[in-house]
Design an enzyme around this catalytic site. Structure first.
Site, short mmCIF file in Angstrom:
data_model
loop_
_atom_site.label_atom_id
_atom_site.label_comp_id
_atom_site.label_asym_id
_atom_site.label_seq_id
_atom_site.Cartn_x
_atom_site.Cartn_y
_atom_site.Cartn_z
N SER A 1 0.77 -1.08 0.01
CA SER A 1 0.10 -0.16 0.13
C SER A 1 0.79 1.25 -0.09
O SER A 1 0.30 2.48 0.28
CB SER A 1 -1.03 -0.07 1.21
OG SER A 1 -0.08 -0.29 2.46
N GLY A 2 2.29 1.10 -0.34
CA GLY A 2 2.86 2.35 -0.31
C GLY A 2 2.50 3.25 -1.70
O GLY A 2 2.07 2.78 -2.65
N LYS B 1 8.37 0.67 8.02
CA LYS B 1 6.99 0.78 7.41
C LYS B 1 6.07 1.06 8.57
O LYS B 1 6.12 0.71 9.59
CB LYS B 1 6.64 -0.63 6.73
CG LYS B 1 7.49 -0.83 5.57
CD LYS B 1 7.29 -2.17 4.85
CE LYS B 1 5.75 -2.21 4.16
NZ LYS B 1 5.50 -1.12 3.32
N GLY B 2 5.04 1.51 8.05
CA GLY B 2 3.89 2.02 8.89
C GLY B 2 3.59 3.35 8.80
O GLY B 2 2.71 3.75 9.76
N GLY C 1 1.79 4.94 7.18
CA GLY C 1 0.32 4.82 6.70
C GLY C 1 -0.60 3.89 7.46
O GLY C 1 -1.70 3.83 7.39
N GLU D 1 0.62 -5.31 6.06
CA GLU D 1 1.71 -5.06 5.17
C GLU D 1 2.84 -6.42 5.53
O GLU D 1 3.41 -7.25 4.64
CB GLU D 1 2.40 -3.94 5.12
CG GLU D 1 1.56 -2.83 4.36
CD GLU D 1 2.16 -1.57 4.53
OE1 GLU D 1 1.83 -0.65 3.69
OE2 GLU D 1 2.97 -1.37 5.45
#
Length: 248
Positions: free
Chosen positions: A41-42, A99-100, A102, A108
């Protein structure tokens, strides 16, 4: 083809860098025999989807795509994905990731761990030697709302003295994840970020923590799009290929 070229020339250098990285990653890692593909979802991921779609209907008609927001109760917990492509907020020299940004890092990570091959696509601003060098907001930590005070206290005692709940921008109150949890941003000193695997395990031992936005020993390769339109490929063995041109 003319339309694609026109759209590409209208994009900013950063977006062109992301597009080049995504195209190269798809070309190298999504093979004709791959049937189950994880999609992250990046912000770079839409370009990976664009490249996959360009493979044509015949190549994709028997494929099963699993996005991180997939709602089915049957997700992919009993299946192994061939490859997962996702973005990252930061990538260090050993291919550890933050990551994270979002607040999607739990899903993910499930998708990444379910794949035989996990590759990351990003622009040059996400590359660093040590995590926390570029992404300075802190380690994203998804937590159970009931335990928020306890987790914040434990994170501060662990070394993240400025750990705080991530607050929503468009409404009052904390950010709520897709799983109904809260997200904490926990900055740690560089000395602790130099060993992200150890830090990951320390945070995971805190009661109330659901998942941590440190991805260690998972990524096989990272594709960075550069401002000049070339890409740099960093591999797990430490090798790096630079100034690679990609046909957009």
């Amino acid at each position: 083809m003319a339309t694609s070229t026109k759209n590409a020339t209208e994009k900013s250098p950063i977006e062109l860098a992301k597009r080049a990285a995504a195209f190269a990653a798809v070309d190298a890692h999504i093979r004709p025999g791959d049937k189950v593909i994880g999609i992250g979802s990046g912000s770079t991921v839409p370009y990976a989807v664009e490249r996959i779609a360009a493979m044509g209907k015949a190549a994709n008609e028997n494929r099963f795509f699993v996005p991180t927001g997939f709602q089915s109760q049957n997700l992919i917990l009993d299946a192994e994905l061939d490859v997962t492509v996702d973005g990252a907020d930061e990538v260090d020299s050993d291919l550890n990731l933050i990551k994270g940004g979002g607040a999607c890092h739990l899903r993910e990570k499930v998708i990444a761990e379910s794949a035989k091959t996990f590759v990351v696509v990003a622009d040059f601003r996400k590359e660093s030697k040590v995590l926390g060098e570029k992404y300075t907001k802190g380690v994203p930590v998804e937590i159970v709302p009931f335990a928020s005070a306890r987790v914040l206290s434990a994170l501060r005692a662990l070394g993240s003295t400025k750990a705080a709940l991530r607050m929503a921008k468009e409404k009052a109150g904390p950010v709520v994840t897709d799983n109904g949890n809260f997200c904490v941003d926990a900055p740690f000193p560089e000395s602790m970020m130099r060993d992200p695997s150890a830090l990951l395990h320390q945070i995971k031992f805190i009661t109330g923590v659901v998942e941590v936005g440190l991805f260690t020993n998972m990524c096989e390769a990272a594709y960075f799009g550069n401002e000049d339109g070339t890409i740099t490929i960093q591999s797990l063995d430490g090798s790096k290929e630079a100034n690679i041109k990609v046909d957009l």
